[in-house]
Design a protein around this motif. Sequence first.
Motif, PDB file in Angstrom:
ATOM      1  N   HIS A 243      21.106  -8.067  10.845  1.00 23.60           N
ATOM      2  CA  HIS A 243      21.539  -7.393  12.065  1.00 23.60           C
ATOM      3  C   HIS A 243      20.334  -6.926  12.887  1.00 23.60           C
ATOM      4  O   HIS A 243      20.332  -6.982  14.117  1.00 23.60           O
ATOM      5  N   LEU A 244      19.296  -6.462  12.177  1.00 20.11           N
ATOM      6  CA  LEU A 244      18.068  -6.036  12.852  1.00 20.11           C
ATOM      7  C   LEU A 244      17.428  -7.205  13.587  1.00 20.11           C
ATOM      8  O   LEU A 244      17.030  -7.077  14.751  1.00 20.11           O
ATOM      9  N   LYS A 245      17.323  -8.358  12.904  1.00 17.85           N
ATOM     10  CA  LYS A 245      16.699  -9.520  13.528  1.00 17.85           C
ATOM     11  C   LYS A 245      17.470  -9.961  14.767  1.00 17.85           C
ATOM     12  O   LYS A 245      16.888 -10.260  15.823  1.00 17.85           O
ATOM     13  N   GLY A 246      18.778  -9.988  14.673  1.00 15.32           N
ATOM     14  CA  GLY A 246      19.576 -10.392  15.822  1.00 15.32           C
ATOM     15  C   GLY A 246      19.435  -9.438  16.995  1.00 15.32           C
ATOM     16  O   GLY A 246      19.359  -9.861  18.156  1.00 15.32           O
ATOM     17  N   THR A 247      19.355  -8.127  16.708  1.00 19.33           N
ATOM     18  CA  THR A 247      19.202  -7.128  17.765  1.00 19.33           C
ATOM     19  C   THR A 247      17.872  -7.298  18.484  1.00 19.33           C
ATOM     20  O   THR A 247      17.798  -7.288  19.727  1.00 19.33           O
ATOM     21  N   LEU A 248      16.786  -7.465  17.711  1.00 16.03           N
ATOM     22  CA  LEU A 248      15.465  -7.588  18.326  1.00 16.03           C
ATOM     23  C   LEU A 248      15.318  -8.915  19.071  1.00 16.03           C
ATOM     24  O   LEU A 248      14.642  -8.968  20.109  1.00 16.03           O
ATOM     25  N   ASP A 249      15.915  -9.976  18.573  1.00 17.36           N
ATOM     26  CA  ASP A 249      15.881 -11.246  19.311  1.00 17.36           C
ATOM     27  C   ASP A 249      16.586 -11.107  20.658  1.00 17.36           C
ATOM     28  O   ASP A 249      16.116 -11.620  21.679  1.00 17.36           O
ATOM     29  N   HIS A 250      17.703 -10.387  20.679  1.00 14.50           N
ATOM     30  CA  HIS A 250      18.427 -10.186  21.941  1.00 14.50           C
ATOM     31  C   HIS A 250      17.607  -9.336  22.906  1.00 14.50           C
ATOM     32  O   HIS A 250      17.511  -9.658  24.098  1.00 14.50           O
ATOM     33  N   LEU A 251      16.989  -8.257  22.394  1.00 17.44           N
ATOM     34  CA  LEU A 251      16.176  -7.399  23.249  1.00 17.44           C
ATOM     35  C   LEU A 251      14.996  -8.175  23.816  1.00 17.44           C
ATOM     36  O   LEU A 251      14.694  -8.083  25.019  1.00 17.44           O
ATOM     37  N   ALA A 252      14.323  -8.961  22.977  1.00 17.16           N
ATOM     38  CA  ALA A 252      13.174  -9.741  23.438  1.00 17.16           C
ATOM     39  C   ALA A 252      13.587 -10.766  24.483  1.00 17.16           C
ATOM     40  O   ALA A 252      12.893 -10.971  25.484  1.00 17.16           O
ATOM     41  N   GLY A 257      12.610 -13.121  28.581  1.00 17.61           N
ATOM     42  CA  GLY A 257      13.121 -14.428  28.980  1.00 17.61           C
ATOM     43  C   GLY A 257      13.168 -15.490  27.905  1.00 17.61           C
ATOM     44  O   GLY A 257      12.300 -16.360  27.849  1.00 17.61           O
ATOM     45  N   GLY A 258      14.176 -15.422  27.044  1.00 13.91           N
ATOM     46  CA  GLY A 258      14.431 -16.493  26.108  1.00 13.91           C
ATOM     47  C   GLY A 258      13.474 -16.631  24.955  1.00 13.91           C
ATOM     48  O   GLY A 258      13.406 -17.701  24.338  1.00 13.91           O
ATOM     49  N   VAL A 259      12.725 -15.590  24.592  1.00 10.84           N
ATOM     50  CA  VAL A 259      11.804 -15.686  23.465  1.00 10.84           C
ATOM     51  C   VAL A 259      12.452 -15.104  22.212  1.00 10.84           C
ATOM     52  O   VAL A 259      13.459 -14.392  22.280  1.00 10.84           O
ATOM     53  N   CYS A 281       5.059 -15.594  22.318  1.00 12.29           N
ATOM     54  CA  CYS A 281       4.354 -15.536  23.597  1.00 12.29           C
ATOM     55  C   CYS A 281       5.231 -16.089  24.708  1.00 12.29           C
ATOM     56  O   CYS A 281       5.640 -17.253  24.668  1.00 12.29           O
ATOM     57  N   PHE A 282       5.528 -15.270  25.685  1.00 17.49           N
ATOM     58  CA  PHE A 282       6.411 -15.681  26.773  1.00 17.49           C
ATOM     59  C   PHE A 282       5.651 -16.421  27.865  1.00 17.49           C
ATOM     60  O   PHE A 282       6.254 -16.871  28.833  1.00 17.49           O
ATOM     61  N   ILE A 283       4.336 -16.540  27.702  1.00 17.50           N
ATOM     62  CA  ILE A 283       3.533 -17.292  28.663  1.00 17.50           C
ATOM     63  C   ILE A 283       3.389 -18.752  28.235  1.00 17.50           C
ATOM     64  O   ILE A 283       3.703 -19.676  28.988  1.00 17.50           O
ATOM     65  N   CYS A 284       2.910 -18.973  27.013  1.00 15.25           N
ATOM     66  CA  CYS A 284       2.632 -20.355  26.580  1.00 15.25           C
ATOM     67  C   CYS A 284       3.596 -20.858  25.523  1.00 15.25           C
ATOM     68  O   CYS A 284       3.573 -22.061  25.194  1.00 15.25           O
TER      69      CYS A 284
END
Length: 364
Positions: A243-252, A257-259, A281-284
Motif C-alpha cells: 500500500h505504501l509503494k502504491g501511494t508513493l508511486d501515485h504521489l510521484a 509526471g508519470g514517474v 528521474c523525471f528529466i532523462c
Amino acid sequence: MSGPNTSYDPVQVTPLNAEEVDRMVDAAIRAFAEATTVAELKEARLAHTGERSPLALANREIGALPPAARKEAGARVGKARGRVNQALKQRDEEVTAAELERRLATETVDVTLPAELTPRGAIHPITGMLDLVSDIFVAMGWEIAEGPELEAEWLNFDALNFPPDHPARYLADTLFVEPLASHLLMRTHTSPVQARTLIERELPVYIACPGKVYRADEFDATHLPVFHQVEGLVVDKGISMAHLKGTLDHLASELFGGVTTRFRPHFFPFTEPSAEVDLQCFICRGEDADCRTCGGNGWIEWGGCGVVNPRVLIACGIDPDVYSGFAFGMGIDRGVMFRNGATDLRDMVEGDVRFSRSLTGIAR
C-alpha cells in the motif's frame, strides 16, 4: 529751537494724496485681474499688499503728520487697503476655481482605454507545492492534519521510538527552547502531528501532515535551518508495504509526471521495516548518462518511508496485533528544486517576487 509743524497738510504729501491713493488701488486691482494662476496672483499680492507695497509705504507716512491730519489720512489709506484686500480675496477664489477646472480637465481619465495594471504578486513556490500536495491527498480521500511548531520532546522523539541517546536529540541538531527542563523544542519533523493524531482520533487514520520544521543546520545553498516537509500516515487493518509503494508511486506521478519510485533498505526508529525512497528521474528517465538532475543513474533521493514500528503504535495506545500502518516523509523545498530546476535554497527565503514568478507550474 523751532516748534512742531502744526500746519502740515496731508494733501501735499504725495503718497497720501487722494488721487495717488486711488491710483494705487486701481493698479492693485488691475494686477489681480491680470493674474491667471495661483503663482501669478501670489506675486501680485506681495507687490500690492506686502510690506514694501505702495499702500504699505503710504501708511507709514501717516506717522509724520500732525495729530489733526492723521485721522483723515488714516481713513483714506485704510479704506484703500480694504478695497484692495476685498479685490484680492475675490480674485483668489476665481483663480483657484479656474485652476482646479484646468487641472481636472487635463487629468481626465478615459476609463475605456487599456490600463497598465500594477504588477500582481505571485504564490511562493513552497506554498504552491504545499497546496498541490495537499490537493493530491485530499483527492485520495485523506485528511490534512496540522500541529504546533513548538512541540513537546516526548511527542517529537519518545513517542516515535527515538532512544534517549539518539544523535537527533543533541543540541547540535535540535533547537531546544530554554529552559531545557521544560522539554520543549522546535519540531524537527512533522511526525509529532502523526503521534497526536493517533492519540486523539479514532482509527482508521489516513492523514497527510505538511508543515514547517526546524533543524540546527547551516544556511547555505542546500541547507536551511527552517524548511518544509510533508509526511503521510496510514493506520488501518491489513495495511502493508505494498500500500505504501502504491501511494508513493501515485504521489510521484502526480507531482512529476508519470514517474515511479524505488525502495532501498534503511533504518528509522519509527518504522520497521524502513526504506529510503528514490524518485525516477523525471528529466532523462535514466537514459542520459550526463543528466545533471540525477547524475546519470536515473534516480533521485526523495525521502524516507516504512511500516509503522509496533512500538510507536503501543506508545499511542494502539494494539499492533490488530492494526498496522505505513508512514513516509519528504522535503517540500527539495521537491521545488527538483521540479523547477532551482539551484539555491536561499533564493526561497529572500522574498524576491521575481523568483516566485520565475518558477511556473507550481500551483493549480
